[in-house]
Design a protein around this motif. Structure first.
Motif, PDB file in Angstrom:
ATOM      1  N   PHE A   1       0.885  -1.005  -0.159  1.00 41.64           N
ATOM      2  CA  PHE A   1      -0.054  -0.091   0.076  1.00 41.64           C
ATOM      3  C   PHE A   1       1.217   1.458  -0.201  1.00 41.64           C
ATOM      4  O   PHE A   1       2.137   1.111   0.738  1.00 41.64           O
ATOM      5  CB  PHE A   1      -1.118  -0.285   1.165  1.00 41.64           C
ATOM      6  N   PRO A   2       0.415   2.468  -0.364  1.00 42.21           N
ATOM      7  CA  PRO A   2       1.010   3.374  -0.343  1.00 42.21           C
ATOM      8  C   PRO A   2       0.939   4.652   1.151  1.00 42.21           C
ATOM      9  O   PRO A   2       0.139   3.700   2.008  1.00 42.21           O
ATOM     10  CB  PRO A   2       0.207   4.389  -1.191  1.00 42.21           C
ATOM     11  N   LYS A   3       1.696   5.286   1.353  1.00 43.63           N
ATOM     12  CA  LYS A   3       1.798   5.304   2.706  1.00 43.63           C
ATOM     13  C   LYS A   3       1.513   6.477   2.667  1.00 43.63           C
ATOM     14  O   LYS A   3       2.059   7.284   2.117  1.00 43.63           O
ATOM     15  CB  LYS A   3       2.471   4.871   4.175  1.00 43.63           C
ATOM     16  N   VAL A   4       1.268   7.508   4.226  1.00 48.85           N
ATOM     17  CA  VAL A   4       0.660   9.036   4.979  1.00 48.85           C
ATOM     18  C   VAL A   4       1.465   9.168   5.062  1.00 48.85           C
ATOM     19  O   VAL A   4       1.317   8.063   6.674  1.00 48.85           O
ATOM     20  CB  VAL A   4      -0.176   9.585   4.579  1.00 48.85           C
ATOM     21  N   ARG A   5       2.206  10.565   5.711  1.00 52.42           N
ATOM     22  CA  ARG A   5       2.886  10.344   6.894  1.00 52.42           C
ATOM     23  C   ARG A   5       2.574  11.571   7.827  1.00 52.42           C
ATOM     24  O   ARG A   5       1.731  12.805   7.046  1.00 52.42           O
ATOM     25  CB  ARG A   5       4.811  10.731   6.891  1.00 52.42           C
ATOM     26  N   LEU A   6       2.373  11.227   9.035  1.00 53.35           N
ATOM     27  CA  LEU A   6       1.570  11.986   9.755  1.00 53.35           C
ATOM     28  C   LEU A   6       1.783  12.788  11.563  1.00 53.35           C
ATOM     29  O   LEU A   6       2.329  12.074  12.030  1.00 53.35           O
ATOM     30  CB  LEU A   6      -0.268  12.119  10.419  1.00 53.35           C
ATOM     31  N   VAL A   7       2.208  13.723  11.216  1.00 53.14           N
ATOM     32  CA  VAL A   7       3.483  14.503  12.322  1.00 53.14           C
ATOM     33  C   VAL A   7       2.084  15.395  13.510  1.00 53.14           C
ATOM     34  O   VAL A   7       1.774  16.012  12.852  1.00 53.14           O
ATOM     35  CB  VAL A   7       4.312  15.050  12.342  1.00 53.14           C
ATOM     36  N   ILE A   8       2.114  14.822  14.396  1.00 52.88           N
ATOM     37  CA  ILE A   8       0.645  15.618  15.485  1.00 52.88           C
ATOM     38  C   ILE A   8       1.664  16.221  16.686  1.00 52.88           C
ATOM     39  O   ILE A   8       2.423  15.772  17.014  1.00 52.88           O
ATOM     40  CB  ILE A   8      -0.088  14.711  16.361  1.00 52.88           C
ATOM     41  N   LEU A   9       1.294  17.087  17.331  1.00 53.26           N
ATOM     42  CA  LEU A   9       1.602  17.943  18.518  1.00 53.26           C
ATOM     43  C   LEU A   9       0.109  18.561  19.642  1.00 53.26           C
ATOM     44  O   LEU A   9      -1.167  18.025  18.876  1.00 53.26           O
ATOM     45  CB  LEU A   9       1.812  19.485  17.847  1.00 53.26           C
ATOM     46  N   VAL A  10       0.373  16.895  20.669  1.00 53.46           N
ATOM     47  CA  VAL A  10      -0.346  16.558  21.328  1.00 53.46           C
ATOM     48  C   VAL A  10      -0.487  17.917  23.586  1.00 53.46           C
ATOM     49  O   VAL A  10       0.745  17.846  23.382  1.00 53.46           O
ATOM     50  CB  VAL A  10       0.012  15.054  21.974  1.00 53.46           C
ATOM     51  N   GLU A  11      -1.346  17.804  23.181  1.00 54.28           N
ATOM     52  CA  GLU A  11      -1.003  18.511  25.242  1.00 54.28           C
ATOM     53  C   GLU A  11      -1.103  17.098  25.330  1.00 54.28           C
ATOM     54  O   GLU A  11      -2.612  16.580  25.558  1.00 54.28           O
ATOM     55  CB  GLU A  11      -2.804  18.707  24.845  1.00 54.28           C
ATOM     56  N   ALA A  12      -0.524  16.894  26.826  1.00 55.95           N
ATOM     57  CA  ALA A  12      -0.215  15.506  27.103  1.00 55.95           C
ATOM     58  C   ALA A  12      -1.276  15.626  28.511  1.00 55.95           C
ATOM     59  O   ALA A  12      -1.656  14.171  28.150  1.00 55.95           O
ATOM     60  CB  ALA A  12       1.041  14.845  28.186  1.00 55.95           C
TER      61      ALA A  12
ATOM     62  N   MET B   1       0.423  16.566   6.861  1.00 48.25           N
ATOM     63  CA  MET B   1       0.397  15.209   6.819  1.00 48.25           C
ATOM     64  C   MET B   1       1.578  15.479   5.642  1.00 48.25           C
ATOM     65  O   MET B   1       1.168  16.824   4.825  1.00 48.25           O
ATOM     66  CB  MET B   1      -1.038  14.961   6.740  1.00 48.25           C
ATOM     67  N   CYS B   2       1.647  14.172   4.863  1.00 52.65           N
ATOM     68  CA  CYS B   2       2.692  14.649   4.442  1.00 52.65           C
ATOM     69  C   CYS B   2       3.223  13.348   3.377  1.00 52.65           C
ATOM     70  O   CYS B   2       2.783  11.912   3.501  1.00 52.65           O
ATOM     71  CB  CYS B   2       4.234  15.325   4.237  1.00 52.65           C
TER      72      CYS B   2
END
Length: 388
Positions: free
Chosen positions: A146-157, A167-168
């Motif tokens: 499968f193709p893949k998407v990268r996701l980076v997140i910023l979370v309030e802990a 996403m990229c």
């Protein structure tokens, strides 16, 4: 209410995606459908739509207008008309850290704890998705499934609220996206990251935003102990590279904390951790406190599990065959997570308990069962329809 109807209408107006004529699937309803797809991830789009508008039919019959669930192709066309910008606009319009000083476990000595991390997920195997997002590398003569998407997140802990995300394509590195995501950190925050995100640029950009940091560093990165401190940590400097260090480049002062913990799978084995931080006050932030908080608060993996397992729960994590609909669906996915976590935060605040004491899966189960009952409204009260 986590996502008010007025916010949806504003996002539609800002992106100029209002319809010129009345449709059976107006833009407001399609936005709600895309978000609801994350709540009923195992159901078809028609079944999700039925869940979303369940309880309206009887009221609509009374005014002589019975609404039927459109076919799959009509729903697909409605999503294509909507596009991805509305969902992106709505996400960035709503998301923000929500913890207050009264929120148990959200702050460390007055600093709001936030965490940055990334993940990858599968998208359907179509030529368009493969061309835009790319596939992981594989052995010669073979191709990743499968193709893949990268996701980076910023979370309030302290609340697990995602308050920024990017996403990229898979080929773009996690560090590149993480640096851009620093646009949302600010003074009064303590940013934590894992060793894969360590870099001079990460430290420099975080400090330039007035934000403090506490990050793990890889084993191959070495720091000279310039000044030992009483709590066992020491002061050192970070440079852009070894060559620039020799050329007299301006370094950044930081503090290094080294410690060992028991291996979670083998108690007889020890794991060595090394953290760097901008918190230099050992009385206010002793090494033991920071080490303990790093492990206690480093729960962003739970947030990623909430996204990938509990909300999606699919082998191929999104349904869309076209890249634009993939982007649309991912933002709906993020907004679905935001909705659940906001409701959990509000419930925890009312009960004066830490938000992380509440179970995500249990809350999601309650929402799935209760949402149709909440929507047994008169047509004029339902925010996504207007009666002529």
């Amino acid at each position: 209410m986590a996502i008010p109807a007025t916010a949806i209408e504003q996002a539609i107006a800002n992106t100029k995606t209002e319809e010129e004529r009345r449709r059976s699937l107006p833009a407001q309803l399609v936005v709600s459908l895309v978000i609801a797809m994350s709540l009923w991830s195992k159901d078809s789009m028609r079944d999700v739509l039925k869940n979303l508008i369940d309880g309206l039919s009887e009221s609509w019959v009374k005014v002589g207008k019975y609404w039927r669930v459109p076919c799959k192709s009509a729903i697909t066309q409605a999503r294509q008309r909507l596009g991805a910008r509305v969902m992106s606009q709505l996400f960035h319009q709503l998301i923000r850290p929500m913890a207050t000083q009264e929120t148990l476990g959200a702050f460390l000595n007055g600093l709001r704890i936030v965490v940055i991390d990334g993940t990858c997920f599968d998208v359907p195997d179509s030529d368009e998705n493969a061309r835009v997002f790319g596939r992981p590398s594989s052995r010669p003569g073979t191709q990743a499934a499968f193709p893949k998407v990268r996701l980076v997140i910023l979370v309030e802990a302290g609340t697990h609220l995602i308050f920024d995300a990017l996403m990229c394509p898979y080929r773009i590195g996690e560090r590149v996206r993480a640096l851009k995501l620093l646009r949302s950190v600010q003074s009064g925050m303590l940013l934590m990251w894992d060793r894969g995100l360590h870099s001079y640029a990460m430290v420099k950009t975080t400090v330039s935003k007035g934000c403090d940091y506490l990050g793990r560093i890889p084993a191959n990165v070495k720091f000279l102990a310039e000044q030992p401190l009483e709590d066992g940590s020491y002061l050192s400097y970070i440079y852009p590279s070894g060559k620039l260090r020799k050329k007299g480049c301006q370094p950044i002062l930081l503090r290094v904390i080294e410690y060992t913990i028991e291996h979670p799978e083998n108690p007889t084995e020890q794991l060595t951790y090394r953290l760097i931080t901008s918190l230099l006050d050992i009385e206010k932030f002793p090494a033991e406190l920071l080490a303990r908080e790093y492990h206690q608060r480093w729960e962003v993996e739970n947030t990623i599990d909430e996204l990938k397992i509990h909300l999606l729960g699919r082998k191929t994590h999104v349904r869309s065959q076209k890249p634009r609909e993939v982007v649309q669906e991912v933002y709906g996915w993020l907004l679905g997570h935001w909705s659940v976590r906001v409701l959990m935060f509000q419930a925890a605040t009312s009960a004066s308990v830490p938000p992380l004491r509440l179970g995500f899966t249990g809350t999601l189960r309650v929402i799935r069962r209760a949402l149709p009952k909440f929507q047994r409204l008169q047509p004029e009260e339902f925010p996504f329809f207007s009666i002529g």
